[in-house]
Design a protein around this motif. Sequence first.
Motif, PDB file in Angstrom:
ATOM      1  N   ILE A 198     -88.653  23.511-134.979  1.00 27.82           N
ATOM      2  CA  ILE A 198     -89.444  22.403-135.527  1.00 27.82           C
ATOM      3  C   ILE A 198     -88.619  21.118-135.536  1.00 27.82           C
ATOM      4  O   ILE A 198     -89.095  20.045-135.147  1.00 27.82           O
ATOM      5  N   GLY A 199     -87.367  21.217-135.956  1.00 30.01           N
ATOM      6  CA  GLY A 199     -86.507  20.041-135.990  1.00 30.01           C
ATOM      7  C   GLY A 199     -86.255  19.444-134.619  1.00 30.01           C
ATOM      8  O   GLY A 199     -86.309  18.223-134.439  1.00 30.01           O
ATOM      9  N   VAL A 200     -86.003  20.303-133.630  1.00 26.90           N
ATOM     10  CA  VAL A 200     -85.715  19.812-132.275  1.00 26.90           C
ATOM     11  C   VAL A 200     -86.960  19.176-131.663  1.00 26.90           C
ATOM     12  O   VAL A 200     -86.870  18.145-130.988  1.00 26.90           O
TER      13      VAL A 200
ATOM     14  N   ALA B 290     -86.048  24.896-125.093  1.00 25.60           N
ATOM     15  CA  ALA B 290     -86.310  26.079-124.273  1.00 25.60           C
ATOM     16  C   ALA B 290     -85.548  27.293-124.796  1.00 25.60           C
ATOM     17  O   ALA B 290     -86.091  28.399-124.880  1.00 25.60           O
ATOM     18  N   PHE B 291     -84.293  27.092-125.167  1.00 23.94           N
ATOM     19  CA  PHE B 291     -83.472  28.181-125.695  1.00 23.94           C
ATOM     20  C   PHE B 291     -84.063  28.716-127.002  1.00 23.94           C
ATOM     21  O   PHE B 291     -84.172  29.930-127.204  1.00 23.94           O
ATOM     22  N   LEU B 292     -84.455  27.809-127.898  1.00 22.68           N
ATOM     23  CA  LEU B 292     -85.038  28.233-129.168  1.00 22.68           C
ATOM     24  C   LEU B 292     -86.401  28.888-128.974  1.00 22.68           C
ATOM     25  O   LEU B 292     -86.757  29.823-129.706  1.00 22.68           O
ATOM     26  N   ALA B 293     -87.168  28.422-127.988  1.00 22.97           N
ATOM     27  CA  ALA B 293     -88.471  29.044-127.709  1.00 22.97           C
ATOM     28  C   ALA B 293     -88.290  30.473-127.208  1.00 22.97           C
ATOM     29  O   ALA B 293     -89.044  31.372-127.606  1.00 22.97           O
ATOM     30  N   VAL B 294     -87.298  30.709-126.373  1.00 21.90           N
ATOM     31  CA  VAL B 294     -87.016  32.072-125.912  1.00 21.90           C
ATOM     32  C   VAL B 294     -86.573  32.942-127.081  1.00 21.90           C
ATOM     33  O   VAL B 294     -87.005  34.092-127.222  1.00 21.90           O
ATOM     34  N   GLY B 295     -85.728  32.401-127.957  1.00 20.81           N
ATOM     35  CA  GLY B 295     -85.300  33.149-129.132  1.00 20.81           C
ATOM     36  C   GLY B 295     -86.464  33.464-130.057  1.00 20.81           C
ATOM     37  O   GLY B 295     -86.570  34.573-130.597  1.00 20.81           O
TER      38      GLY B 295
END
Length: 129
Positions: A17-19, A57-62
């Motif tokens: 959310i922050g990013v 993208a990294f956080l979405a995969v996580g």
Amino acid sequence: MQSVIIVIHLMIVAALIGVVLLQKSEGGGLGIGSGGGGGGGFMTGRGTANLLTRTTAFLAVGFFLTSMFLSWLATYNRGPSSLLPTGAPATQGAPSSPLSAPSSGGLLDTLKKADEQQAPSAPQAPQSR
């Protein structure tokens, strides 16, 4: 273990959310990344955009992986369930299976007959001493 994964999942959600809120919008909605100042900052506009895009993208995969793992963990120990009883009732004098051979009618009539057979005949009066 499930609570640890839930905590990690919630931290990923908060960071995601922050990013997303830090990214520059195309219409200039929040105006956070709309320029201002000179080019002597920490990173240029293009570098910041690449970093935020890759982080998103990294956080979405996580987020996706923890969501899938939590759903798998929730169904891991759950066995199949049935609406119909599979075993014989534990009462005396009951037939081997209430659904064994319906004589007339359908499934509801058979279940009603099985309930009538399991019901006690009459309430007993309390005994005095």
